[in-house]
Design an enzyme around this catalytic site. Structure first.
Site, mmCIF file in Angstrom:
data_model
loop_
_atom_site.group_PDB
_atom_site.id
_atom_site.type_symbol
_atom_site.label_atom_id
_atom_site.label_comp_id
_atom_site.label_asym_id
_atom_site.label_seq_id
_atom_site.Cartn_x
_atom_site.Cartn_y
_atom_site.Cartn_z
ATOM 1 N N GLU A 41 -66.516 80.554 -41.197
ATOM 2 C CA GLU A 41 -65.960 81.282 -41.492
ATOM 3 C C GLU A 41 -66.801 82.503 -41.231
ATOM 4 O OE1 GLU A 41 -62.047 82.033 -41.009
ATOM 5 O OE2 GLU A 41 -61.794 80.553 -42.821
ATOM 6 N N HIS A 42 -66.100 83.756 -40.665
ATOM 7 C CA HIS A 42 -66.970 85.030 -40.553
ATOM 8 C C HIS A 42 -68.116 84.371 -39.836
ATOM 9 C CE1 HIS A 42 -64.657 88.663 -42.687
ATOM 10 N NE2 HIS A 42 -64.850 86.791 -43.325
ATOM 11 N N SER A 75 -39.397 95.031 -32.328
ATOM 12 C CA SER A 75 -39.956 94.241 -33.333
ATOM 13 C C SER A 75 -38.190 93.031 -34.312
ATOM 14 C CB SER A 75 -40.539 94.295 -34.159
ATOM 15 O OG SER A 75 -41.054 93.076 -35.426
ATOM 16 N N GLY A 128 -50.194 89.092 -42.598
ATOM 17 C CA GLY A 128 -51.500 89.364 -43.709
ATOM 18 C C GLY A 128 -51.680 88.301 -44.451
ATOM 19 N N ALA A 129 -51.128 87.394 -43.939
ATOM 20 C CA ALA A 129 -51.751 85.892 -44.633
ATOM 21 C C ALA A 129 -53.270 85.379 -44.446
ATOM 22 C CB ALA A 129 -50.648 84.738 -44.620
ATOM 23 N N LEU A 131 -53.165 83.579 -41.243
ATOM 24 C CA LEU A 131 -53.482 82.874 -40.121
ATOM 25 C C LEU A 131 -53.132 83.373 -38.779
ATOM 26 C CD1 LEU A 131 -50.725 80.961 -42.185
ATOM 27 C CD2 LEU A 131 -52.711 80.571 -42.124
ATOM 28 N N GLU A 166 -57.781 93.829 -28.914
ATOM 29 C CA GLU A 166 -57.716 94.424 -30.981
ATOM 30 C C GLU A 166 -59.076 95.097 -31.794
ATOM 31 O OE1 GLU A 166 -56.487 91.482 -34.843
ATOM 32 O OE2 GLU A 166 -56.414 90.685 -33.077
ATOM 33 N N ASP A 178 -59.300 83.384 -32.930
ATOM 34 C CA ASP A 178 -57.781 83.606 -32.715
ATOM 35 C C ASP A 178 -57.277 83.495 -31.836
ATOM 36 O OD1 ASP A 178 -59.064 83.756 -35.341
ATOM 37 O OD2 ASP A 178 -57.868 85.920 -35.712
ATOM 38 N N TYR A 227 -63.846 94.326 -43.944
ATOM 39 C CA TYR A 227 -63.930 93.275 -43.166
ATOM 40 C C TYR A 227 -65.161 94.316 -41.762
ATOM 41 C CZ TYR A 227 -63.110 89.758 -38.935
ATOM 42 O OH TYR A 227 -63.530 89.011 -38.050
#
Length: 391
Positions: A41-42, A75, A128-129, A131, A166, A178, A227
């Site tokens: 992670e990161h 959406s 926002g989870a 995933l 992004e 991702d 972040y």
């Protein structure tokens, strides 16, 4: 130019049927998966190592071509329709549509002859989870727009393009992980990715274990300041370390011995940020070896050490994530558990023996709710293939 309006949809119908009802015509449907990161992670934006798996939770885009210079995007989740005028300069506006507009803008810059399109988006990936709902959206849209225009682009190039979109449109200084796993995932496997060279290999997940993602219901936003602040802190650490070790271009180039030796030259916060990244790369390598030989007993301690490092050195956990990890660690059949994703909320990932999944699903939610007064969402998710066209 972008305009938006609220719309109503009929969620009981298929995505194609909803598209026909809203817009007419017969669309193609494109799918891109969310992901869970088992460990690492990161590290991705520090040229490091990661081990994600694509999930059988996907974002789908039903798409049809149009030739009036408009990108019309609806959406189904948010019940909102957006029109993007491709004949005018496209600028971000701090809206969910930036993820779509950014991809369209990048494709046009690459020479894709995009004259317009209609898209109906429906996603199973919780927003926002942690995933990677944003990468799933971007990659599904990119595949749709590429296919509608018959413009060819390699999968890794698509991942890079979506990463840039992004960064530039959503304002999140994300790494490549991702988008890469959304493009290259494989059912039944985790992906070990070197984020510097983009060399990747698939490692089969051991039979008899399941991936469980538990949403704390604390929503995070990786485009928010914390972040990006972590990425800036890593960059500052690299500048200071390069003054001592001229070969250093990123934290990937630093050993733990060098970090310890340089402790006096680094403010404590930069020392801890760098120590997390360097030790996390080592944990990914160790986890890949363990998974490759189906040594599940070695994975749990590595995941626990990863969570402690994210909590204490990188400071991206939160009380709810810590509670979820602590509770899951004490349940029968759990091999390992940790926070996953950018942090500050979102999900944990737990590896659990298949025979123990039922007990985990029964016990984890009420124990967590009693501790936090939040009702979690728990997903037992299979690993999945990367993005593609359905049907």
């Amino acid at each position: 130019m972008i305009t938006s309006l609220s719309v109503a949809t009929a969620p009981s119908a298929s995505l194609q049927d909803r598209f026909r009802a809203a817009f007419g015509g017969d669309p193609f449907v494109y799918r891109a998966p969310g992901r869970v990161n088992l460990i690492g992670e990161h590290t991705d934006y520090n040229d490091g190592l990661v081990m994600p798996a694509a999930l059988a939770l996907s974002c789908r885009a039903a798409a049809a071509r149009r030739d009036d210079g408009l990108l019309v995007v609806e959406s189904a989740n948010l019940h909102e329709r957006v029109e993007i005028d491709l004949t005018q300069p496209i600028q971000p506006r701090g809206h969910w549509s930036d993820y779509v507009a950014g991809v369209a803008s990048m494709l046009v810059a690459e020479g894709c002859p995009l004259a317009g399109a209609t898209l109906l988006i429906d996603s199973e990936v919780p927003i926002g989870a942690g995933l990677s709902s944003s990468a799933a959206l971007q990659v599904s849209v990119a595949l749709a727009l590429l296919d509608l225009t018959a413009f060819t682009m390699a999968r890794t190039a698509i991942a890079r393009l979506c990463q840039r979109a992004e960064q530039e449109f959503a304002g999140a200084a994300v790494g490549i992980m991702d988008q890469f796993v959304a493009c290259h995932g494989r059912q039944g496997s985790a992906l070990v990715l070197d984020c510097r060279s983009l060399e990747a290999r698939h490692i089969p997940l051991a039979p008899g274990i399941r991936l469980v993602a538990a949403n704390t219901r604390v929503r995070h936003s990786i485009a928010a300041g914390e972040y990006n602040r972590r990425r800036a802190e890593c960059g500052e650490a690299v500048v200071r370390l390069a003054a001592l070790y001229p070969h250093v271009r990123s934290l990937r180039d630093v050993t733990i011995e060098q970090i310890d030796h340089a402790r006096g030259a680094l403010p404590d916060v930069l020392f801890r940020r760098a120590r997390h990244v360097v030790t996390e790369n080592g944990r990914v390598e160790a986890a890949a070896r363990a998974l490759g030989r189906a040594d599940l007993a070695s994975l749990g301690p590595l995941m626990a050490a990863s969570h402690r490092s994210l909590r204490d050195d990188y400071e991206v956990s939160c009380p709810e994530l810590d509670a979820m990890v602590e509770i899951a660690t004490g349940l029968p059949g759990v091999i390992g558990t940790r926070m996953t994703g950018g942090g500050f909320g979102g999900c944990t990932v737990t590896l659990v023996e298949e025979a123990a999944v039922g007990e985990l699903l029964q016990r984890l939610p009420p124990l967590y709710a009693a501790r936090t007064r939040l009702d979690p969402e728990v997903y037992v998710a299979a690993s999945a293939d990367g993005a593609g066209r359905e049907g």
